[in-house]
Design an enzyme around this catalytic site. Structure first.
Site, PDB file in Angstrom:
ATOM      1  N   LEU A   1       0.868  -1.175   0.000  1.00  0.00           N
ATOM      2  CA  LEU A   1       0.000   0.000   0.000  1.00  0.00           C
ATOM      3  C   LEU A   1       0.905   1.226   0.000  1.00  0.00           C
ATOM      4  O   LEU A   1       1.991   1.202   0.594  1.00  0.00           O
ATOM      5  CB  LEU A   1      -0.895   0.030   1.244  1.00  0.00           C
ATOM      6  CG  LEU A   1      -1.895  -1.124   1.426  1.00  0.00           C
ATOM      7  CD1 LEU A   1      -2.604  -0.980   2.772  1.00  0.00           C
ATOM      8  CD2 LEU A   1      -2.907  -1.155   0.289  1.00  0.00           C
ATOM      9  N   ASP A   2       0.476   2.297  -0.661  1.00  0.00           N
ATOM     10  CA  ASP A   2       1.239   3.535  -0.607  1.00  0.00           C
ATOM     11  C   ASP A   2       1.435   3.959   0.845  1.00  0.00           C
ATOM     12  O   ASP A   2       0.624   3.640   1.718  1.00  0.00           O
ATOM     13  CB  ASP A   2       0.497   4.653  -1.345  1.00  0.00           C
ATOM     14  CG  ASP A   2       0.475   4.443  -2.854  1.00  0.00           C
ATOM     15  OD1 ASP A   2       1.292   3.647  -3.352  1.00  0.00           O
ATOM     16  OD2 ASP A   2      -0.372   5.076  -3.516  1.00  0.00           O
ATOM     17  N   LYS A   3       2.490   4.698   1.082  1.00  0.00           N
ATOM     18  CA  LYS A   3       2.786   5.182   2.429  1.00  0.00           C
ATOM     19  C   LYS A   3       1.568   5.818   3.082  1.00  0.00           C
ATOM     20  O   LYS A   3       1.254   5.556   4.248  1.00  0.00           O
ATOM     21  CB  LYS A   3       3.927   6.210   2.360  1.00  0.00           C
ATOM     22  CG  LYS A   3       4.208   6.926   3.676  1.00  0.00           C
ATOM     23  CD  LYS A   3       5.247   8.018   3.500  1.00  0.00           C
ATOM     24  CE  LYS A   3       5.432   8.806   4.791  1.00  0.00           C
ATOM     25  NZ  LYS A   3       6.414   9.908   4.648  1.00  0.00           N
TER      26      LYS A   3
END
Length: 344
Positions: free
Chosen positions: A151-153
């Protein structure tokens, strides 16, 4: 000493220096350290020499105390620095499920999944190594142990990590199929600007690198060399009760798993995610239409409003069907409320 312009097939990795008269008689290790203008310590220079990375007149020299003669050419090959191996760190984790083969995490926004440039510590991998110990060692590689998807940050929500090789292989196979075979399901909740014209729809638009910013993705022609097939299905969950539909909560289901897919696809149809300054920066001004308290909530929200709330898969070892849900985090609940959207 004079820096000699590099020549030959190894020129790109090698610095070459002429030993001038005033440097005659100097030790090789001292010369190499001085030639680096402070980039190399004496001990680092000695290590490079011992490792065969230094030549004098094209002959490898492995003894640092070797004295130099005026007119000789010293070539130094400095290998690129290797990435540090991630170390265990006692970072708190919200664990939804765990057995000897895998662990499901509810990742908070702001937590990077795996180490990389600028983020060698403080990542989910560092936390997992601390939590799982030796059971994670070597699974899927040293730099990304156990990671089969990410998942993106600044995206929160559910993420599964493998703790055994069997689990890693089985999960990787399911994620590669992107749910087309019915084993894997992933769904996200996104707060977007505006209300889609239709309550549900499918966005089938290839993604590739943006031509204006290499770190961004963009919808591109399907026949472009870097085009990747991408499909997102969306359903309207709730529309804002304020200001003629200023925002809405939508559920997005992935049929493919491309970088920034939901963010790019929703922006493509005119409904970028609230808080997404990469793909929807121009929409932030819409918050001025809100009352002061609500506007302040929106303006201080500092990430894209995206949460991986549902994850289902077949256990890669036991064959059991597993399904998990994670409630919206507090910051997204507050954000929805600012737009008059109840999430209770």
């Amino acid at each position: 000493m004079v820096d000699i312009a590099p020549t030959g097939p190894q020129a790109a990795d090698t610095s070459r220096f002429l030993v001038e008269d005033d440097r005659a008689g100097i030790r090789l290790d001292a010369f190499v350290a001085a030639a680096s203008d402070g980039a190399l310590s004496r001990s680092r220079a000695q290590a490079l020499i011992a490792d065969g990375q230094v030549t004098v007149d094209d002959v490898t020299v492995t003894v640092g105390k070797r004295k130099l003669v005026a007119g000789e050419i010293v070539a130094v090959d400095i290998p690129p620095p290797s990435d540090p191996e991630p170390l265990p760190e006692p970072i708190p984790l919200t664990i939804v499920f765990e057995d000897e083969h895998l662990v499901v995490i509810d990742k908070p926004a702001g937590l990077v999944v795996h180490p990389g440039p600028g983020n060698w510590t403080g990542t989910l991998v560092n936390a997992l190594i601390h939590h799982c110990g030796d059971s994670l060692s070597g699974v899927g590689g040293v730099k990304r142990p156990g990671i089969v998807h990410r998942l993106d940050k600044d995206t929160s929500g559910l993420l599964v990590v493998a703790k055994s090789d069997a689990a890693h292989q089985g999960l990787a196979d399911q994620f590669a199929a992107h749910g087309r075979d019915g084993r894997l399901s992933r769904a996200y909740l996104a707060l977007v600007w505006g209300v889609p014209l239709r309550p549900s729809g499918t966005i089938d638009a290839a993604l590739g690198r943006s031509t204006t910013d290499r770190v961004k993705r963009a919808v591109v022609a399907a026949d472009r060399a870097d085009a990747r097939h991408a499909v997102t299905r969306f359903n309207l969950v709730k529309a804002s009760m304020l200001d003629d539909g200023i925002a809405s909560l939508v559920e997005c289901v992935l049929e493919t798993g491309r970088t920034h897919q939901i963010r790019v696809h929703m922006a493509h149809i005119g409904h970028p995610l609230v808080g997404d300054d990469v793909y929807g920066a121009g929409f932030r001004s819409k918050s001025r239409r809100l009352e002061d308290d609500a506007r302040h909530v929106v303006e201080r929200f500092d990430r894209q409003a995206l949460h991986a709330f549902r994850l289902g898969f077949v256990h890669p070892v036991t064959g059991e069907d597993l399904a998990f849900q994670a409630d919206l985090p507090a910051d997204m609940v507050e954000l929805c409320a600012a737009f008059g959207i109840s999430t209770g």
